[in-house]
Write a protein that holds these residues in place. Structure first.
Motif, PDB file in Angstrom:
ATOM      1  N   THR A 134      12.355  -4.699  -0.544  1.00 47.01           N
ATOM      2  CA  THR A 134      11.193  -3.909  -0.952  1.00 47.01           C
ATOM      3  C   THR A 134      10.285  -4.731  -1.860  1.00 47.01           C
ATOM      4  O   THR A 134       9.063  -4.739  -1.682  1.00 47.01           O
ATOM      5  CB  THR A 134      11.647  -2.613  -1.669  1.00 47.01           C
ATOM      6  OG1 THR A 134      12.504  -1.875  -0.781  1.00 47.01           O
ATOM      7  CG2 THR A 134      10.463  -1.755  -2.062  1.00 47.01           C
ATOM      8  N   ILE A 138       6.337  -5.663  -1.109  1.00 50.00           N
ATOM      9  CA  ILE A 138       5.282  -5.149  -1.989  1.00 50.00           C
ATOM     10  C   ILE A 138       4.666  -6.267  -2.823  1.00 50.00           C
ATOM     11  O   ILE A 138       3.454  -6.475  -2.815  1.00 50.00           O
ATOM     12  CB  ILE A 138       5.831  -4.036  -2.920  1.00 50.00           C
ATOM     13  CG1 ILE A 138       6.333  -2.846  -2.110  1.00 50.00           C
ATOM     14  CG2 ILE A 138       4.781  -3.607  -3.931  1.00 50.00           C
ATOM     15  CD1 ILE A 138       5.281  -2.105  -1.334  1.00 50.00           C
ATOM     16  N   SER A 144       1.030  -2.253   1.061  1.00 47.72           N
ATOM     17  CA  SER A 144       1.010  -0.966   0.382  1.00 47.72           C
ATOM     18  C   SER A 144       2.401  -0.342   0.478  1.00 47.72           C
ATOM     19  O   SER A 144       3.228  -0.753   1.301  1.00 47.72           O
ATOM     20  CB  SER A 144      -0.019  -0.034   1.031  1.00 47.72           C
ATOM     21  OG  SER A 144       0.425   0.353   2.321  1.00 47.72           O
ATOM     22  N   HIS A 145       2.639   0.662  -0.325  1.00 47.81           N
ATOM     23  CA  HIS A 145       3.922   1.365  -0.255  1.00 47.81           C
ATOM     24  C   HIS A 145       4.104   1.980   1.129  1.00 47.81           C
ATOM     25  O   HIS A 145       5.212   1.973   1.674  1.00 47.81           O
ATOM     26  CB  HIS A 145       4.011   2.430  -1.344  1.00 47.81           C
ATOM     27  CG  HIS A 145       4.211   1.847  -2.713  1.00 47.81           C
ATOM     28  ND1 HIS A 145       4.803   2.535  -3.733  1.00 47.81           N
ATOM     29  CD2 HIS A 145       3.899   0.638  -3.241  1.00 47.81           C
ATOM     30  CE1 HIS A 145       4.844   1.785  -4.823  1.00 47.81           C
ATOM     31  NE2 HIS A 145       4.290   0.620  -4.538  1.00 47.81           N
ATOM     32  N   ALA A 148       5.074  -0.827   3.612  1.00 47.39           N
ATOM     33  CA  ALA A 148       6.463  -1.240   3.387  1.00 47.39           C
ATOM     34  C   ALA A 148       7.427  -0.172   3.886  1.00 47.39           C
ATOM     35  O   ALA A 148       8.450  -0.484   4.497  1.00 47.39           O
ATOM     36  CB  ALA A 148       6.697  -1.533   1.910  1.00 47.39           C
ATOM     37  N   ALA A 149       7.093   1.086   3.648  1.00 45.34           N
ATOM     38  CA  ALA A 149       7.942   2.190   4.104  1.00 45.34           C
ATOM     39  C   ALA A 149       8.086   2.168   5.619  1.00 45.34           C
ATOM     40  O   ALA A 149       9.176   2.362   6.155  1.00 45.34           O
ATOM     41  CB  ALA A 149       7.370   3.525   3.636  1.00 45.34           C
ATOM     42  N   GLU A 156       7.802   6.797   2.036  1.00 39.56           N
ATOM     43  CA  GLU A 156       6.950   6.119   1.065  1.00 39.56           C
ATOM     44  C   GLU A 156       7.418   6.401  -0.364  1.00 39.56           C
ATOM     45  O   GLU A 156       7.382   5.517  -1.224  1.00 39.56           O
ATOM     46  CB  GLU A 156       5.498   6.556   1.253  1.00 39.56           C
ATOM     47  CG  GLU A 156       4.518   5.798   0.402  1.00 39.56           C
ATOM     48  CD  GLU A 156       3.072   6.156   0.698  1.00 39.56           C
ATOM     49  OE1 GLU A 156       2.219   5.788  -0.136  1.00 39.56           O
ATOM     50  OE2 GLU A 156       2.796   6.786   1.734  1.00 39.56           O
ATOM     51  N   VAL A 159      10.069   4.016  -1.342  1.00 36.69           N
ATOM     52  CA  VAL A 159       9.526   2.709  -1.733  1.00 36.69           C
ATOM     53  C   VAL A 159       9.064   2.770  -3.188  1.00 36.69           C
ATOM     54  O   VAL A 159       9.355   1.868  -3.976  1.00 36.69           O
ATOM     55  CB  VAL A 159       8.367   2.274  -0.807  1.00 36.69           C
ATOM     56  CG1 VAL A 159       7.672   1.027  -1.349  1.00 36.69           C
ATOM     57  CG2 VAL A 159       8.885   2.020   0.607  1.00 36.69           C
ATOM     58  N   SER A 160       8.362   3.823  -3.539  1.00 39.56           N
ATOM     59  CA  SER A 160       7.894   3.981  -4.921  1.00 39.56           C
ATOM     60  C   SER A 160       9.073   4.024  -5.883  1.00 39.56           C
ATOM     61  O   SER A 160       9.041   3.385  -6.940  1.00 39.56           O
ATOM     62  CB  SER A 160       7.054   5.252  -5.052  1.00 39.56           C
ATOM     63  OG  SER A 160       5.905   5.167  -4.252  1.00 39.56           O
ATOM     64  N   ARG A 162      12.045   2.736  -5.379  1.00 44.58           N
ATOM     65  CA  ARG A 162      12.652   1.401  -5.417  1.00 44.58           C
ATOM     66  C   ARG A 162      11.870   0.463  -6.325  1.00 44.58           C
ATOM     67  O   ARG A 162      12.459  -0.306  -7.076  1.00 44.58           O
ATOM     68  CB  ARG A 162      12.745   0.810  -4.014  1.00 44.58           C
ATOM     69  CG  ARG A 162      13.842   1.420  -3.162  1.00 44.58           C
ATOM     70  CD  ARG A 162      13.899   0.745  -1.808  1.00 44.58           C
ATOM     71  NE  ARG A 162      14.944   1.301  -0.965  1.00 44.58           N
ATOM     72  CZ  ARG A 162      15.191   0.887   0.270  1.00 44.58           C
ATOM     73  NH1 ARG A 162      14.474  -0.101   0.794  1.00 44.58           N
ATOM     74  NH2 ARG A 162      16.148   1.436   0.974  1.00 44.58           N
ATOM     75  N   MET A 163      10.549   0.516  -6.261  1.00 41.44           N
ATOM     76  CA  MET A 163       9.743  -0.355  -7.127  1.00 41.44           C
ATOM     77  C   MET A 163       9.956   0.014  -8.595  1.00 41.44           C
ATOM     78  O   MET A 163      10.042  -0.863  -9.459  1.00 41.44           O
ATOM     79  CB  MET A 163       8.259  -0.281  -6.748  1.00 41.44           C
ATOM     80  CG  MET A 163       7.937  -0.947  -5.414  1.00 41.44           C
ATOM     81  SD  MET A 163       8.491  -2.664  -5.273  1.00 41.44           S
ATOM     82  CE  MET A 163       7.473  -3.446  -6.530  1.00 41.44           C
ATOM     83  N   HIS A 164      10.056   1.293  -8.883  1.00 37.40           N
ATOM     84  CA  HIS A 164      10.351   1.725 -10.254  1.00 37.40           C
ATOM     85  C   HIS A 164      11.726   1.197 -10.673  1.00 37.40           C
ATOM     86  O   HIS A 164      11.890   0.690 -11.793  1.00 37.40           O
ATOM     87  CB  HIS A 164      10.314   3.255 -10.339  1.00 37.40           C
ATOM     88  CG  HIS A 164      10.822   3.790 -11.630  1.00 37.40           C
ATOM     89  ND1 HIS A 164      10.078   3.741 -12.791  1.00 37.40           N
ATOM     90  CD2 HIS A 164      12.003   4.346 -11.963  1.00 37.40           C
ATOM     91  CE1 HIS A 164      10.791   4.254 -13.785  1.00 37.40           C
ATOM     92  NE2 HIS A 164      11.964   4.626 -13.298  1.00 37.40           N
TER      93      HIS A 164
END
Length: 178
Positions: A134, A138, A144-145, A148-149, A156, A159-160, A162-164
């Motif tokens: 991920t 990104i 974009s999320h 990537a999703a 999506e 993905v958000s 995971r980034m957090h």
């Protein structure tokens, strides 16, 4: 060629125009190779994967329907090629590669590979594979999320999350220079 002509080049390549296909490859080769390098950490592996993706693209281009942006679809192909590459790689292959370098039959990694290896080992390697993948899509490919999703086959919102989680883990376990 300007980005505005991309749909025309893409349509011509899908229709079988060899010159258009070549133009499409020239336009996107750096993205293909760059993503492969980021996912593998090795320029040599990225070279092999990029070559494979170019062949795969020749076979699969007619299947592109435009449901996603071409670059998102292309990144998905590269991502899957990297996953397949990792699955196929065995201990014997790694051993023969090291033996080839020791015997002087192949070149060792250059400075860019070493820099990438340090970066990956110090920050990204501590992450679980799904978080690492991920982060590469990104941060490395600046997708974009949503894109990537689509590539990862997840929501999506995942993905958000995971980034957090990546930011949280990296902040909690700083690298050796921090």
């Amino acid at each position: 060629m300007a980005d505005a002509d991309e749909p025309d080049i893409l349509a011509a390549a899908i229709a079988g125009d060899r010159d258009a296909f070549e133009a499409l490859l020239r336009r996107h080769y750096d993205r293909i190779h760059g993503l492969a390098w980021q996912l593998t950490g090795s320029r040599a592996d990225a070279d092999d994967i990029a070559q494979d993706v170019c062949c795969i693209l020749a076979e699969k281009l007619s299947a592109f329907r435009g449901d996603a942006k071409f670059t998102t679809w292309l990144c998905s192909i590269v991502y899957n090629a990297c996953r397949d590459f990792h699955r196929r790689r065995s201990a014997f292959t790694r051993f023969t590669g090291q033996l080839s370098i020791m015997a002087g039959l192949a070149r060792g990694p250059d400075g860019r590979d070493l820099y990438d290896a340090v970066w990956i080992e110090s920050a990204i390697a501590r992450l679980k594979p799904e978080l690492r993948d991920t982060a590469v899509l990104i941060a490395g490919q600046q997708l974009s999320h949503a894109e990537a999703a689509q590539i990862l086959g997840i929501a999506e919102a995942t993905v958000s999350w995971r980034m957090h989680e990546i930011r949280r883990q990296l902040a909690a376990n700083p690298g050796p220079d921090d």
